[in-house]
Design a protein around this motif. Structure first.
Motif, short mmCIF file in Angstrom:
data_model
loop_
_atom_site.label_atom_id
_atom_site.label_comp_id
_atom_site.label_asym_id
_atom_site.label_seq_id
_atom_site.Cartn_x
_atom_site.Cartn_y
_atom_site.Cartn_z
N LYS A 84 44.82 -6.27 41.11
CA LYS A 84 43.40 -6.23 40.77
C LYS A 84 42.58 -6.99 41.80
O LYS A 84 43.07 -7.90 42.46
CB LYS A 84 43.15 -6.86 39.40
N ILE A 85 41.32 -6.59 41.91
CA ILE A 85 40.39 -7.30 42.78
C ILE A 85 39.11 -7.61 42.01
O ILE A 85 38.81 -6.97 40.99
CB ILE A 85 40.05 -6.51 44.07
N ILE A 86 38.38 -8.58 42.54
CA ILE A 86 37.02 -8.86 42.08
C ILE A 86 36.09 -8.26 43.13
O ILE A 86 36.18 -8.60 44.31
CB ILE A 86 36.75 -10.37 41.96
N PHE A 87 35.25 -7.34 42.72
CA PHE A 87 34.26 -6.70 43.59
C PHE A 87 32.93 -7.41 43.33
O PHE A 87 32.47 -7.47 42.19
CB PHE A 87 34.15 -5.21 43.24
N GLN A 90 29.10 -8.15 39.71
CA GLN A 90 30.48 -8.56 39.96
C GLN A 90 31.33 -7.94 38.86
O GLN A 90 30.95 -7.96 37.69
CB GLN A 90 30.61 -10.09 39.94
N PHE A 91 32.47 -7.36 39.29
CA PHE A 91 33.37 -6.79 38.30
C PHE A 91 34.80 -6.84 38.79
O PHE A 91 35.08 -6.99 39.96
CB PHE A 91 32.96 -5.36 37.92
N GLU A 92 35.70 -6.72 37.83
CA GLU A 92 37.13 -6.70 38.08
C GLU A 92 37.60 -5.26 37.99
O GLU A 92 37.18 -4.52 37.10
CB GLU A 92 37.81 -7.56 37.00
N ILE A 93 38.47 -4.87 38.94
CA ILE A 93 38.96 -3.49 38.94
C ILE A 93 40.33 -3.44 39.60
O ILE A 93 40.62 -4.24 40.49
CB ILE A 93 37.95 -2.54 39.65
N LYS A 94 41.16 -2.53 39.14
CA LYS A 94 42.45 -2.33 39.80
C LYS A 94 42.20 -1.75 41.19
O LYS A 94 41.36 -0.85 41.35
CB LYS A 94 43.33 -1.37 39.00
N LEU A 95 42.92 -2.24 42.16
CA LEU A 95 42.74 -1.76 43.53
C LEU A 95 42.99 -0.26 43.61
O LEU A 95 42.23 0.46 44.27
CB LEU A 95 43.65 -2.52 44.50
N MET A 137 35.35 -8.14 48.41
CA MET A 137 36.44 -7.70 47.55
C MET A 137 37.58 -8.70 47.72
O MET A 137 38.12 -8.82 48.82
CB MET A 137 36.88 -6.28 47.91
N ASN A 138 37.89 -9.40 46.65
CA ASN A 138 38.91 -10.44 46.69
C ASN A 138 40.02 -10.14 45.69
O ASN A 138 39.73 -9.94 44.49
CB ASN A 138 38.29 -11.81 46.38
N ARG A 139 41.24 -10.16 46.18
CA ARG A 139 42.40 -9.93 45.32
C ARG A 139 42.51 -11.09 44.32
O ARG A 139 42.33 -12.25 44.68
CB ARG A 139 43.66 -9.84 46.18
N LEU A 187 38.87 -1.29 52.47
CA LEU A 187 39.86 -0.74 51.54
C LEU A 187 41.23 -0.64 52.20
O LEU A 187 42.26 -0.92 51.56
CB LEU A 187 39.40 0.62 51.02
N SER A 188 41.27 -0.26 53.47
CA SER A 188 42.54 -0.17 54.20
C SER A 188 43.20 -1.54 54.29
O SER A 188 44.41 -1.67 54.06
CB SER A 188 42.32 0.40 55.60
#
Length: 161
Positions: A83-86, A107-112, A74-76, A49-50
């Motif tokens: 947003k990233i894809i987790f 797999q999901f998309e989420i704002k960082l 986790m890919n931007r 996360l950092s």
């Protein structure tokens, strides 16, 4: 793909070298049982996360179970930098054997910022609970206090607090 308003996460530090991460995604519940014996899952999470908050585009780490575990990636999203894809992909290999065969778990998309907020508050919860002597029994050595405090400062900078 699931959207961020359908997602929540619970992270628990269990006694005797175990952690649990539960993903609540719309109507699905996915639970990861993580051993703290073969690695440092909280430090791995904090580092990932950092790195994302510092602008890195891709991070990954392993959460080991006994046997098997999950590869967390986790890919931007390059067209939507906030947003990233987790992705969590399961493997069956025991610790010490190189994980090779992965099966997509979720797999999901989420704002960082949302992902950072959720995980930060889960880790902050553990940090505060560990101030209780009874709760800290068989857990205190599995929490990275110094790394958490550095992470907390980075989170405050990232959010402009």
């Amino acid at each position: 793909m699931y959207q961020e308003d359908e997602i929540d996460i619970l992270f628990k530090l269990n006694p005797h070298g175990w952690s649990t991460c539960v993903l609540y995604i719309m109507d699905k519940t996915i639970e990861f049982t993580i051993t703290n014996i073969f690695g440092e899952p909280i430090i791995d999470l904090i580092k990932a996360l950092s790195d994302l908050m510092k602008g890195q585009n891709k991070v990954s780490f392993f959460w080991f179970g006994e046997p098997g575990g999950e590869k967390i990636e986790m890919n931007r999203i390059l067209t939507e930098q906030h947003k990233i894809i987790f992705t969590a992909s399961g493997f069956k290999e025991a610790f010490g054997d190189e994980p090779k065969d992965f099966d997509l778990t979720i797999q999901f998309e989420i704002k960082l910022k949302q992902l950072v907020t959720i995980f930060y508050l889960q880790l902050r919860k553990i940090y505060l609970l560990l101030k209780d002597k009874k709760f800290a029994e068989n857990r205190a050595n599995d929490f990275p206090y110094q790394e958490f405090r550095k992470f907390e400062l980075l989170v405050f900078q990232y959010f402009g607090d």
